[in-house]
Design a protein around this motif. Structure first.
Motif, PDB file in Angstrom:
ATOM      1  N   SER A   1       8.075   6.629  -4.424  1.00  0.00           N
ATOM      2  CA  SER A   1       8.208   8.090  -4.532  1.00  0.00           C
ATOM      3  C   SER A   1       6.835   8.703  -4.307  1.00  0.00           C
ATOM      4  O   SER A   1       5.812   8.024  -4.426  1.00  0.00           O
ATOM      5  CB  SER A   1       8.721   8.478  -5.914  1.00  0.00           C
ATOM      6  N   GLY A   2       6.792   9.975  -3.973  1.00  0.00           N
ATOM      7  CA  GLY A   2       5.523  10.679  -3.776  1.00  0.00           C
ATOM      8  C   GLY A   2       4.628   9.973  -2.783  1.00  0.00           C
ATOM      9  O   GLY A   2       5.045   9.599  -1.694  1.00  0.00           O
ATOM     10  N   TYR A   3       3.386   9.747  -3.191  1.00  0.00           N
ATOM     11  CA  TYR A   3       2.362   9.132  -2.333  1.00  0.00           C
ATOM     12  C   TYR A   3       2.824   7.788  -1.770  1.00  0.00           C
ATOM     13  O   TYR A   3       2.534   7.435  -0.635  1.00  0.00           O
ATOM     14  CB  TYR A   3       1.099   8.972  -3.163  1.00  0.00           C
ATOM     15  N   GLN A   4       3.594   7.043  -2.588  1.00  0.00           N
ATOM     16  CA  GLN A   4       4.004   5.712  -2.139  1.00  0.00           C
ATOM     17  C   GLN A   4       4.968   5.756  -0.961  1.00  0.00           C
ATOM     18  O   GLN A   4       5.262   4.736  -0.350  1.00  0.00           O
ATOM     19  CB  GLN A   4       4.626   4.939  -3.294  1.00  0.00           C
TER      20      GLN A   4
ATOM     21  N   GLY B   1      -6.630   8.959   4.253  1.00  0.00           N
ATOM     22  CA  GLY B   1      -8.061   9.283   4.171  1.00  0.00           C
ATOM     23  C   GLY B   1      -8.848   8.186   3.495  1.00  0.00           C
ATOM     24  O   GLY B   1      -8.298   7.171   3.061  1.00  0.00           O
ATOM     25  N   SER B   2     -10.141   8.382   3.410  1.00  0.00           N
ATOM     26  CA  SER B   2     -10.977   7.407   2.704  1.00  0.00           C
ATOM     27  C   SER B   2     -10.713   7.541   1.202  1.00  0.00           C
ATOM     28  O   SER B   2     -10.150   8.540   0.748  1.00  0.00           O
ATOM     29  CB  SER B   2     -12.448   7.647   3.021  1.00  0.00           C
ATOM     30  N   ARG B   3     -11.165   6.546   0.462  1.00  0.00           N
ATOM     31  CA  ARG B   3     -10.920   6.565  -0.987  1.00  0.00           C
ATOM     32  C   ARG B   3     -11.557   7.780  -1.643  1.00  0.00           C
ATOM     33  O   ARG B   3     -11.045   8.302  -2.639  1.00  0.00           O
ATOM     34  CB  ARG B   3     -11.483   5.277  -1.633  1.00  0.00           C
ATOM     35  N   LEU B   4     -12.685   8.235  -1.092  1.00  0.00           N
ATOM     36  CA  LEU B   4     -13.382   9.357  -1.723  1.00  0.00           C
ATOM     37  C   LEU B   4     -12.757  10.702  -1.341  1.00  0.00           C
ATOM     38  O   LEU B   4     -13.095  11.731  -1.926  1.00  0.00           O
ATOM     39  CB  LEU B   4     -14.867   9.329  -1.367  1.00  0.00           C
ATOM     40  N   LEU B   5     -11.854  10.683  -0.353  1.00  0.00           N
ATOM     41  CA  LEU B   5     -11.165  11.935   0.010  1.00  0.00           C
ATOM     42  C   LEU B   5      -9.701  11.813  -0.427  1.00  0.00           C
ATOM     43  O   LEU B   5      -9.432  11.751  -1.609  1.00  0.00           O
ATOM     44  CB  LEU B   5     -11.356  12.227   1.505  1.00  0.00           C
ATOM     45  N   THR B   6      -8.770  11.695   0.516  1.00  0.00           N
ATOM     46  CA  THR B   6      -7.362  11.717   0.087  1.00  0.00           C
ATOM     47  C   THR B   6      -6.725  10.328  -0.029  1.00  0.00           C
ATOM     48  O   THR B   6      -5.544  10.216  -0.337  1.00  0.00           O
ATOM     49  CB  THR B   6      -6.522  12.554   1.086  1.00  0.00           C
ATOM     50  N   GLY B   7      -7.509   9.267   0.229  1.00  0.00           N
ATOM     51  CA  GLY B   7      -6.917   7.924   0.251  1.00  0.00           C
ATOM     52  C   GLY B   7      -6.788   7.271  -1.115  1.00  0.00           C
ATOM     53  O   GLY B   7      -6.286   6.154  -1.217  1.00  0.00           O
ATOM     54  N   ASN B   8      -7.215   7.948  -2.160  1.00  0.00           N
ATOM     55  CA  ASN B   8      -7.119   7.339  -3.499  1.00  0.00           C
ATOM     56  C   ASN B   8      -5.807   7.757  -4.177  1.00  0.00           C
ATOM     57  O   ASN B   8      -5.182   8.741  -3.786  1.00  0.00           O
ATOM     58  CB  ASN B   8      -8.306   7.752  -4.356  1.00  0.00           C
ATOM     59  N   SER B   9      -5.391   7.013  -5.184  1.00  0.00           N
ATOM     60  CA  SER B   9      -4.152   7.362  -5.895  1.00  0.00           C
ATOM     61  C   SER B   9      -4.135   6.674  -7.245  1.00  0.00           C
ATOM     62  O   SER B   9      -4.869   5.702  -7.470  1.00  0.00           O
ATOM     63  CB  SER B   9      -2.945   6.888  -5.092  1.00  0.00           C
TER      64      SER B   9
ATOM     65  N   GLU C   1      -5.471   2.804  -8.228  1.00  0.00           N
ATOM     66  CA  GLU C   1      -6.377   2.545  -9.357  1.00  0.00           C
ATOM     67  C   GLU C   1      -5.709   1.621 -10.383  1.00  0.00           C
ATOM     68  O   GLU C   1      -6.362   0.757 -10.958  1.00  0.00           O
ATOM     69  CB  GLU C   1      -6.828   3.861  -9.998  1.00  0.00           C
ATOM     70  N   GLU C   2      -4.401   1.830 -10.585  1.00  0.00           N
ATOM     71  CA  GLU C   2      -3.701   0.927 -11.522  1.00  0.00           C
ATOM     72  C   GLU C   2      -3.631  -0.488 -10.951  1.00  0.00           C
ATOM     73  O   GLU C   2      -3.726  -1.472 -11.689  1.00  0.00           O
ATOM     74  CB  GLU C   2      -2.289   1.463 -11.817  1.00  0.00           C
ATOM     75  N   LEU C   3      -3.466  -0.564  -9.634  1.00  0.00           N
ATOM     76  CA  LEU C   3      -3.434  -1.892  -8.997  1.00  0.00           C
ATOM     77  C   LEU C   3      -4.792  -2.588  -9.184  1.00  0.00           C
ATOM     78  O   LEU C   3      -4.847  -3.785  -9.502  1.00  0.00           O
ATOM     79  CB  LEU C   3      -3.097  -1.733  -7.506  1.00  0.00           C
TER      80      LEU C   3
ATOM     81  N   ILE D   1     -17.013   3.246   1.660  1.00  0.00           N
ATOM     82  CA  ILE D   1     -17.050   4.713   1.733  1.00  0.00           C
ATOM     83  C   ILE D   1     -16.523   5.246   3.070  1.00  0.00           C
ATOM     84  O   ILE D   1     -15.687   6.152   3.104  1.00  0.00           O
ATOM     85  CB  ILE D   1     -18.498   5.218   1.510  1.00  0.00           C
ATOM     86  N   TYR D   2     -17.016   4.633   4.149  1.00  0.00           N
ATOM     87  CA  TYR D   2     -16.789   5.245   5.472  1.00  0.00           C
ATOM     88  C   TYR D   2     -15.614   4.628   6.213  1.00  0.00           C
ATOM     89  O   TYR D   2     -15.726   4.211   7.360  1.00  0.00           O
ATOM     90  CB  TYR D   2     -18.073   5.144   6.303  1.00  0.00           C
ATOM     91  N   THR D   3     -14.480   4.540   5.559  1.00  0.00           N
ATOM     92  CA  THR D   3     -13.295   3.983   6.220  1.00  0.00           C
ATOM     93  C   THR D   3     -12.036   4.500   5.525  1.00  0.00           C
ATOM     94  O   THR D   3     -12.063   4.834   4.335  1.00  0.00           O
ATOM     95  CB  THR D   3     -13.355   2.429   6.198  1.00  0.00           C
ATOM     96  N   THR D   4     -10.954   4.554   6.286  1.00  0.00           N
ATOM     97  CA  THR D   4      -9.672   4.983   5.714  1.00  0.00           C
ATOM     98  C   THR D   4      -9.168   3.914   4.742  1.00  0.00           C
ATOM     99  O   THR D   4      -9.249   2.718   5.048  1.00  0.00           O
ATOM    100  CB  THR D   4      -8.643   5.170   6.865  1.00  0.00           C
ATOM    101  N   ALA D   5      -8.683   4.325   3.603  1.00  0.00           N
ATOM    102  CA  ALA D   5      -8.143   3.368   2.630  1.00  0.00           C
ATOM    103  C   ALA D   5      -6.963   2.621   3.255  1.00  0.00           C
ATOM    104  O   ALA D   5      -6.315   3.117   4.176  1.00  0.00           O
ATOM    105  CB  ALA D   5      -7.689   4.116   1.375  1.00  0.00           C
ATOM    106  N   MET D   6      -6.686   1.421   2.746  1.00  0.00           N
ATOM    107  CA  MET D   6      -5.625   0.604   3.366  1.00  0.00           C
ATOM    108  C   MET D   6      -4.261   1.298   3.279  1.00  0.00           C
ATOM    109  O   MET D   6      -4.035   2.100   2.362  1.00  0.00           O
ATOM    110  CB  MET D   6      -5.568  -0.779   2.710  1.00  0.00           C
TER     111      MET D   6
END
Ligand SMILES: Cc1ncc(COP(=O)(O)O)c(C=O)c1O
Length: 373
Positions: free
Chosen positions: A54-57, A64-72, A76-78, A253-258
């Protein structure tokens, strides 16, 4: 430029060392890193597909990169789940083991510091060291006297880089003795556990955990592309290290999150590993069986190993290719490891064991090696 590139290729060709891509085949697998069979596990595939998204998943990419929109929260729980599994304070996910090593080694040691590394460490560690501005020395493989000699010459903060299981030889680092020596010299140990995760420890935590050395090492690199059957990696260590890498590690830092699908696959693989009974024990039985057969056949050039990776030295690129081709013609996928990937004279057949390999497959493959050796 083309001419120059072609010259290099022709030179490789002339020593029978030209690397070429090959596509999948239907031979019996004795060469992939899918040690536990997770990459082909039907149940796991269904679980990943049916993960409650659901949602982001629901996203295809991480955006995006982890420091922009690629984090969730999920990511973090993983990371916390992975850290807890390996008995570490924290974990930070990178897009691959290559990225993790590059990002870790290039950032933690600075000008005036020293990185000392086993001469057989993986290319990703070497490249990370090259990208740092630290002094660096190699020490003779698994040789504590050689390491001591280099520790005496070191300046600044000192990092010692080893693999718990070496990728090309399958042998183990003497981690307990290393820990004692590094403590004497106030050096920080980094252990790459790419080939030990899933294979050692009570439920696959790795060799550092099996030996109870979590507190003695500064950082561990766990990769997900081998026993876990996925892709990606995590650096395990303290919260301070995690924050430092988020701030200074350029390959983080300088890469899109997986992609989200990869994150979900990793979570399901960890859940499976935590729940699998006796998976490590079953693997060690398989290794023992394999070693008994090597002994019975009296194969020359076997490198002692208790891991998933086993090598039989067959010096010379021509010879080792010839033997590998023969074993493949009998239906078994083993690969020759050529120089310059390994030093000249140390060319070998590299055999990877998997939980899904049967006794008769092992018999057939080893007999084929023996016939041509
Ligand atoms: C010891 C070691 N470290 C790091 C890596 C790189 O990991 P990845 O394949 O996830 O980039 C590998 C894999 O080839 C490896 O064998």
């Amino acid at each position: 430029m083309e001419e120059e590139l072609n010259k290099a290729l022709q030179q490789r060709k002339s020593v029978n060392a030209l690397r070429q891509l090959s596509v999948e085949n239907d031979l019996i697998d004795f060469c992939s890193n899918d040690y536990l069979g997770f990459a082909r596990d039907g149940e796991l595939k269904i679980q990943i597909k049916e993960s409650n998204l659901s949602g982001y998943q629901n996203f295809i990419g991480s955006t995006g990169s982890r420091l922009l929109t690629g984090n969730s929260t999920f990511l973090e729980e993983l990371e916390q789940q992975i850290a807890t599994f390996h008995n570490a304070e924290s974990g930070l996910i990178f897009n691959s083991g290559y990225d993790a090593n590059i990002g870790l080694f290039s950032s933690i040691a600075k000008r005036g510091d020293t990185i000392i590394y086993d001469e057989l460490v993986h290319a990703s560690i070497r490249d990370g060291i090259r990208l740092s501005h630290a002094h660096s020395f190699s020490f003779a493989h698994n040789d504590l006297n050689s390491l001591k000699d280099k520790l005496q010459k070191a300046r600044g903060q000192v990092v010692v880089a080893v693999e718990s299981i070496y990728s090309m030889d399958g042998d183990a680092a003497p981690l307990q003795e290393l820990a004692v020596l590094c403590k004497q010299y106030n050096a920080s140990i980094v252990v790459d556990e790419a080939h030990a995760a899933g294979i050692f420890g009570k439920t696959g935590e790795g060799l550092v955990s099996e030996l109870g050395l979590e507190e003695a090492v500064f950082a561990r690199v766990i990769t997900f592309g081998k026993a876990l059957g996925c892709h990606g990696a995590a650096v395990l260590g303290s919260q301070v290290l995690r924050s430092y890498l988020i701030n200074f590690s350029r390959s983080f830092i300088y890469t899109t999150a997986m992609p989200v699908h990869s994150q979900i696959s990793i979570k399901n693989s960890y859940d499976k590993m935590s729940e699998s009974e006796n998976i490590v024990l079953k693997f060690s039985h398989l290794v023992n069986l394999f070693k008994q057969k090597v002994e019975l056949l009296d194969l020359n050039g076997y490198i002692e190993s208790k891991s998933a990776v086993h090598c039989i030295l067959i010096p010379g690129n021509d010879r080792v290719k010839e033997v590998a081709n023969y074993v493949q013609s009998k239906g078994f996928d083993v690969r020759p490891i050529l120089s310059p990937t390994v030093p000249e004279g140390k060319e070998r057949i590299r055999i990877c064991l998997h939980l899904f390999n049967t006794e008769s497959e092992i018999d057939g493959m080893l007999k084929a090696v023996k016939e041509k050796q």
